[in-house]
Design an enzyme around this catalytic site. Structure first.
Site, PDB file in Angstrom:
ATOM      1  N   GLU A   1       0.805  -1.231   0.000  1.00 28.43           N
ATOM      2  CA  GLU A   1       0.000   0.000   0.000  1.00 28.43           C
ATOM      3  C   GLU A   1       0.840   1.284   0.000  1.00 28.43           C
ATOM      4  O   GLU A   1       0.352   2.359   0.310  1.00 28.43           O
ATOM      5  CB  GLU A   1      -0.982   0.010   1.183  1.00 28.43           C
ATOM      6  CG  GLU A   1      -2.338  -0.589   0.846  1.00 28.43           C
ATOM      7  CD  GLU A   1      -2.383  -2.118   1.074  1.00 28.43           C
ATOM      8  OE1 GLU A   1      -1.358  -2.692   1.521  1.00 28.43           O
ATOM      9  OE2 GLU A   1      -3.421  -2.725   0.768  1.00 28.43           O
TER      10      GLU A   1
ATOM     11  N   TYR B   1       3.579   1.960   1.913  1.00 27.03           N
ATOM     12  CA  TYR B   1       4.238   2.340   3.159  1.00 27.03           C
ATOM     13  C   TYR B   1       5.749   2.086   3.052  1.00 27.03           C
ATOM     14  O   TYR B   1       6.255   1.726   1.985  1.00 27.03           O
ATOM     15  CB  TYR B   1       3.588   1.599   4.329  1.00 27.03           C
ATOM     16  CG  TYR B   1       2.151   2.060   4.555  1.00 27.03           C
ATOM     17  CD1 TYR B   1       1.887   3.355   5.000  1.00 27.03           C
ATOM     18  CD2 TYR B   1       1.072   1.218   4.307  1.00 27.03           C
ATOM     19  CE1 TYR B   1       0.584   3.791   5.202  1.00 27.03           C
ATOM     20  CE2 TYR B   1      -0.240   1.647   4.504  1.00 27.03           C
ATOM     21  CZ  TYR B   1      -0.478   2.932   4.943  1.00 27.03           C
ATOM     22  OH  TYR B   1      -1.764   3.372   5.126  1.00 27.03           O
TER      23      TYR B   1
ATOM     24  N   ARG C   1       2.856  -8.811   4.247  1.00 28.10           N
ATOM     25  CA  ARG C   1       1.928  -8.194   3.294  1.00 28.10           C
ATOM     26  C   ARG C   1       2.732  -7.392   2.290  1.00 28.10           C
ATOM     27  O   ARG C   1       3.404  -6.411   2.629  1.00 28.10           O
ATOM     28  CB  ARG C   1       0.919  -7.309   4.007  1.00 28.10           C
ATOM     29  CG  ARG C   1      -0.135  -6.750   3.056  1.00 28.10           C
ATOM     30  CD  ARG C   1      -1.346  -6.250   3.801  1.00 28.10           C
ATOM     31  NE  ARG C   1      -2.291  -5.545   2.939  1.00 28.10           N
ATOM     32  CZ  ARG C   1      -3.259  -6.123   2.258  1.00 28.10           C
ATOM     33  NH1 ARG C   1      -3.439  -7.421   2.323  1.00 28.10           N
ATOM     34  NH2 ARG C   1      -4.074  -5.414   1.503  1.00 28.10           N
TER      35      ARG C   1
ATOM     36  N   HIS D   1      -1.602   4.249  -1.876  1.00 24.64           N
ATOM     37  CA  HIS D   1      -2.582   5.306  -1.601  1.00 24.64           C
ATOM     38  C   HIS D   1      -2.511   6.410  -2.648  1.00 24.64           C
ATOM     39  O   HIS D   1      -3.457   7.168  -2.816  1.00 24.64           O
ATOM     40  CB  HIS D   1      -2.366   5.889  -0.200  1.00 24.64           C
ATOM     41  CG  HIS D   1      -2.809   4.955   0.897  1.00 24.64           C
ATOM     42  ND1 HIS D   1      -4.105   4.504   1.005  1.00 24.64           N
ATOM     43  CD2 HIS D   1      -2.133   4.380   1.908  1.00 24.64           C
ATOM     44  CE1 HIS D   1      -4.202   3.694   2.055  1.00 24.64           C
ATOM     45  NE2 HIS D   1      -3.017   3.600   2.612  1.00 24.64           N
TER      46      HIS D   1
ATOM     47  N   CYS E   1     -18.404   2.327  -0.168  1.00 26.92           N
ATOM     48  CA  CYS E   1     -18.532   3.791  -0.224  1.00 26.92           C
ATOM     49  C   CYS E   1     -17.277   4.473   0.326  1.00 26.92           C
ATOM     50  O   CYS E   1     -16.978   5.608  -0.028  1.00 26.92           O
ATOM     51  CB  CYS E   1     -19.754   4.241   0.574  1.00 26.92           C
ATOM     52  SG  CYS E   1     -19.600   3.989   2.354  1.00 26.92           S
TER      53      CYS E   1
ATOM     54  N   GLN F   1     -16.792   5.937   2.939  1.00 21.50           N
ATOM     55  CA  GLN F   1     -17.034   7.206   3.619  1.00 21.50           C
ATOM     56  C   GLN F   1     -16.705   7.173   5.110  1.00 21.50           C
ATOM     57  O   GLN F   1     -16.131   8.111   5.636  1.00 21.50           O
ATOM     58  CB  GLN F   1     -18.492   7.620   3.432  1.00 21.50           C
ATOM     59  CG  GLN F   1     -18.804   8.116   2.050  1.00 21.50           C
ATOM     60  CD  GLN F   1     -20.287   8.402   1.890  1.00 21.50           C
ATOM     61  OE1 GLN F   1     -20.990   7.709   1.188  1.00 21.50           O
ATOM     62  NE2 GLN F   1     -20.779   9.413   2.564  1.00 21.50           N
TER      63      GLN F   1
ATOM     64  N   CYS G   1     -19.011   2.673  10.010  1.00 25.21           N
ATOM     65  CA  CYS G   1     -19.508   2.112   8.756  1.00 25.21           C
ATOM     66  C   CYS G   1     -20.861   2.714   8.428  1.00 25.21           C
ATOM     67  O   CYS G   1     -21.721   2.832   9.307  1.00 25.21           O
ATOM     68  CB  CYS G   1     -19.625   0.588   8.872  1.00 25.21           C
ATOM     69  SG  CYS G   1     -20.393  -0.164   7.424  1.00 25.21           S
TER      70      CYS G   1
ATOM     71  N   VAL H   1     -47.184  10.079   5.991  1.00 24.94           N
ATOM     72  CA  VAL H   1     -47.681  10.681   7.234  1.00 24.94           C
ATOM     73  C   VAL H   1     -47.684  12.197   7.034  1.00 24.94           C
ATOM     74  O   VAL H   1     -46.677  12.865   7.278  1.00 24.94           O
ATOM     75  CB  VAL H   1     -46.797  10.285   8.436  1.00 24.94           C
ATOM     76  CG1 VAL H   1     -47.315  10.938   9.714  1.00 24.94           C
ATOM     77  CG2 VAL H   1     -46.750   8.766   8.592  1.00 24.94           C
TER      78      VAL H   1
ATOM     79  N   TRP I   1     -11.559  11.498  -6.603  1.00 18.09           N
ATOM     80  CA  TRP I   1     -10.673  11.495  -7.777  1.00 18.09           C
ATOM     81  C   TRP I   1     -11.036  10.365  -8.742  1.00 18.09           C
ATOM     82  O   TRP I   1     -10.953  10.530  -9.966  1.00 18.09           O
ATOM     83  CB  TRP I   1      -9.210  11.380  -7.338  1.00 18.09           C
ATOM     84  CG  TRP I   1      -8.857  10.074  -6.692  1.00 18.09           C
ATOM     85  CD1 TRP I   1      -8.933   9.785  -5.365  1.00 18.09           C
ATOM     86  CD2 TRP I   1      -8.407   8.880  -7.338  1.00 18.09           C
ATOM     87  NE1 TRP I   1      -8.552   8.481  -5.136  1.00 18.09           N
ATOM     88  CE2 TRP I   1      -8.216   7.903  -6.334  1.00 18.09           C
ATOM     89  CE3 TRP I   1      -8.135   8.533  -8.667  1.00 18.09           C
ATOM     90  CZ2 TRP I   1      -7.781   6.607  -6.614  1.00 18.09           C
ATOM     91  CZ3 TRP I   1      -7.690   7.249  -8.949  1.00 18.09           C
ATOM     92  CH2 TRP I   1      -7.518   6.303  -7.934  1.00 18.09           C
TER      93      TRP I   1
HETATM   94 FE1  SF4 Z   1     -18.891   1.946   3.299  1.00 15.00          FE
HETATM   95 FE2  SF4 Z   1     -19.058   0.540   5.562  1.00 15.00          FE
HETATM   96 FE3  SF4 Z   1     -18.030  -0.585   3.428  1.00 15.00          FE
HETATM   97 FE4  SF4 Z   1     -16.684   1.314   4.672  1.00 15.00          FE
HETATM   98  S1  SF4 Z   1     -17.207  -0.676   5.480  1.00 15.00           S
HETATM   99  S2  SF4 Z   1     -16.961   1.094   2.495  1.00 15.00           S
HETATM  100  S3  SF4 Z   1     -18.349   2.650   5.354  1.00 15.00           S
HETATM  101  S4  SF4 Z   1     -20.143   0.144   3.646  1.00 15.00           S
END
Ligand code: SF4
Length: 652
Positions: A169, A171, A219, A257, A345, A347, A363, A459, A553
């Site tokens: 990765e 490092y 690794r 990365h 995702c 995120q 998550c 509702v 990106w």
């Molecule tokens: Fe998205 Fe959760 Fe998967 Fe991370 S572990 S990529 S937050 S779904």
């Protein structure tokens, strides 16, 4: 009944370590490692995964020295408080019957400035850390080798079952291996043999430190995905040398990365990288003694792992993010129960792990991840109450499941004819098709827990539909923001939800520049007639400004590669039957032809049910986009759903 995934659930060994199945939980930096809590949060995280059937788990990187720490939230093995926390984690994991390996880590030039770092083989600026590292002297390299050996000795003494040397990765060890970052001409650089020397020497020193019987995983990068980086031939030679130096297994990482090629993003097809591991497996099979090869990266389903293992491409599969999404992954699969799928995702996990402050890793589809100590599984209430959850998007579903798991009588009211909310739109976007899996999982959980789901039940604000419940959680999400310019009522002008179901034309113009506009652009550019022209017109200067660091990106690159025109600093002024007129940044009028125009200029809260909740005069909470459309994303929305449910549960 036959085993559901026979190759996955076949026992095997790494060195002297017997493992119950072929899935290894890969290393994840959680941001909990430096927390001064005696190791409680870390232990709770790993214990949940042990109970969920995880076999060998690899910790997030433990820095072998202060200079090697990837940031202030990394644990450093020279810190006695950290090693005490690690000892606590290992003991708790073993007490629950689990297995855990410590990852020995040195960030090299990926470390942020300060505290002795960043250091590297050569002073090559890092985009990731934003810093220029200093070149390691020969004496410092010798010290670094001692640090790795010391870390391995510590790990063994603390009771860990194995160590993993982080050499991929991008490092430190990778930095020595690559001609891009190793520009030395001494014993540690100058040609491929000398560039590989640090990694091999680390392997030798670690082996010497722990002795023959202690499992050591190395690794390494199977491919660094860097232009001008390590060649395939060099990679294969390195792999063979590591085996000769005493590695018990090779875990194959993909990409740096800084790589310009996506490796972990949702647009990368699952299982894409297993051929890289297969090539290394073939290369080391020709050596006198071979070792297991572990493939990793973008394997988010056990069915994919089964296919890889059954085909013989690898001996083990390392999966990391899927254990954030579902700590019960292995146990559920064994019992043929639904599992919560990681949707890639990034995120709440990778993007957060790359920052040095803000919330720690969690998550999006499992907001309890990384919060296990503060949010243990809810105990069942002795006073079940009727609770309404309004809104069947991810936040509402998470809240409803939590309440139902605590034994409350949950009624989920959803205005649409299906559950899923914004995830139903997201799942239309190429690369995001897994989003609906999470909805299927939560729906199955609700059904198993006996929650009542009422579809087609809106509702309205003035209704009394919520009277009679003891509590109400409103998670109705958002609705599209309107754009107030001439022409928006024309028949070829669509709001973004409609764009995913309507017939789009050959010249699509998207007005807006947030994540939804980017999603629509992906959808429009990858579906429909070849040569469809897609243009994004954004008022601001950065399209997708709130997309995560690991994703933005890649998605913008993919759009550009398909010819999507991305225009920023423009002010849309009117839409005509065949064009969109706008003012450029300098005020000059301009236009772009369009036979479909999609308005994606943001969202406003869909909060009418909140008024009905207030009228009900019972405990209620408004969460997610229904509370705050502007500052909301799905990660925060699901977390708010979880916390609101917990608040109600705590009331007894
Ligand atoms: Fe998205 Fe959760 Fe998967 Fe991370 S572990 S990529 S937050 S779904």
């Amino acid at each position: 009944m036959s085993d559901p995934l026979p190759a996955v659930f076949s026992p095997a060994a790494i060195g002297t370590l017997s493992l119950p199945h072929r899935v290894i939980m890969g290393a994840m930096h959680l941001g909990l490692e430096a927390r001064d809590d005696g190791g409680a949060a870390l232990a709770a995280f790993y214990l949940d995964r042990v109970r969920g059937g995880a076999g060998l788990m690899v910790t997030g990187g433990a820095a072998v020295s202060q200079a090697g720490a990837g940031g202030p939230r990394y644990g450093v093995l020279t810190d006695p408080a950290f090693t005490r926390r690690l000892g606590h984690v290992a003991a708790r994991v073993h007490g629950a019957g689990g297995l855990i390996a410590l990852q020995l880590f040195h960030a090299g030039r990926y470390a942020p400035a300060g505290a002795g770092g960043p250091v590297a083989p050569s002073p090559v600026f890092s985009k990731l850390s934003g810093a220029l590292p200093s070149e390691l002297t020969g004496a410092q390299i010798d010290r670094t080798l001692l640090d790795f050996a010391h870390g391995a000795t510590l790990a063994r003494g603390l009771g860990f079952d194995a160590v993993e040397i982080m050499g991929s990765e991008g490092y430190l060890i990778d930095q020595f291996l690559s001609p891009l970052t190793n520009r030395r001409d001494d014993d540690w650089g100058g040609d491929a043999v000398r560039r590989a020397r640090l990694g091999i020497e680390v392997m030798l020193r670690v082996r010497a430190a722990v002795g023959d019987g202690f499992p050591v995983i190395f690794r390494m990068s199977g491919t660094d995905l860097m232009d001008g980086g390590v060649t395939r031939q060099e990679t294969m030679s390195f792999a063979r040398a590591l085996v000769a130096a005493g590695a018990d297994a090779l875990s194959i990482g993909i990409g740096w990365h800084e790589s310009p090629i996506p490796a972990v993003q949702g647009g990368v097809p699952p299982g894409s990288w297993s051929p890289v591991a297969a090539a290394i497996k073939a290369a080391i099979t020709t050596t006198a003694c071979t070792v297991p090869v572990i493939t990793s990266t973008r394997v988010n389903r056990l069915e994919t792992a089964q296919r890889i293992l059954a085909s013989g491409q690898a001996d083990f599969v390392s999966m990391a993010r899927p254990f954030l999404a579902d700590p019960d992954l292995m146990r559920s699969a064994r019992r043929r129960r639904p599992v919560n799928i990681c949707v890639a995702c990034n995120q709440a996990c990778i993007d957060r792990s790359l920052t040095h402050s803000g919330p720690s890793v969690s998550c999006m589809v499992n907001p309890r991840a990384g919060r296990e100590a503060e949010l243990p599984p809810p105990t069942r209430t002795v006073r079940p109450a009727a609770v309404a959850v309004v809104g069947g998007g991810p936040a509402g579903l998470v809240a409803a499941r939590e309440l139902a798991a605590a034994g409350h009588r949950v009624t989920l009211l959803e205005a649409a004819g299906q559950l899923g909310g914004q995830f139903c739109l997201a799942t239309q976007v190429p690369g995001k098709d897994d989003y609906i899996s999470s909805i299927h999982y939560l729906t199955a959980e609700l059904a198993a827990l006996g929650a009542e789901i009422r579809l087609g039940h809106a509702v309205p604000g003035g209704s009394d539909l919520l009277r009679g419940f003891a509590g109400v959680i409103v998670a109705t999400g958002t609705k599209p923001r309107r754009l107030d310019i001439p022409g928006t009522a024309l028949p070829h002008v669509l709001s973004y939800p409609a764009a995913f179901t309507a017939q789009l034309g050959e010249r699509v113009v998207i007005i807006g520049g947030g994540g939804v506009a980017v999603d629509v652009a992906h959808y429009a550019s990858q579906t429909g007639p070849p040569g469809r022209a897609v243009t994004v017109l954004h008022r601001g200067g950065r399209i997708g400004a709130r997309l995560g660091r690991s994703t933005r990106w890649a998605v913008l690159g993919a759009l550009r590669a398909r010819g999507t025109v991305l225009r920023t600093q423009v002010r849309c002024e009117r839409i005509t039957p065949h064009e969109v007129w706008f003012a450029r940044g300098d005020g000059t009028p301009d236009r772009v032809p369009a036979d479909t125009v999609v308005i994606a200029v943001g969202q406003v809260a869909d909060a009418s049910a909140a008024a009905a909740a207030r009228r009900s005069h019972v405990w209620h909470r408004v969460v997610g986009g229904a509370r705050d459309a502007a500052g909301m994303d799905a990660v925060q929305a699901t977390a708010e759903g979880l916390h609101a449910a917990r608040e109600f549960i705590r009331r007894g």
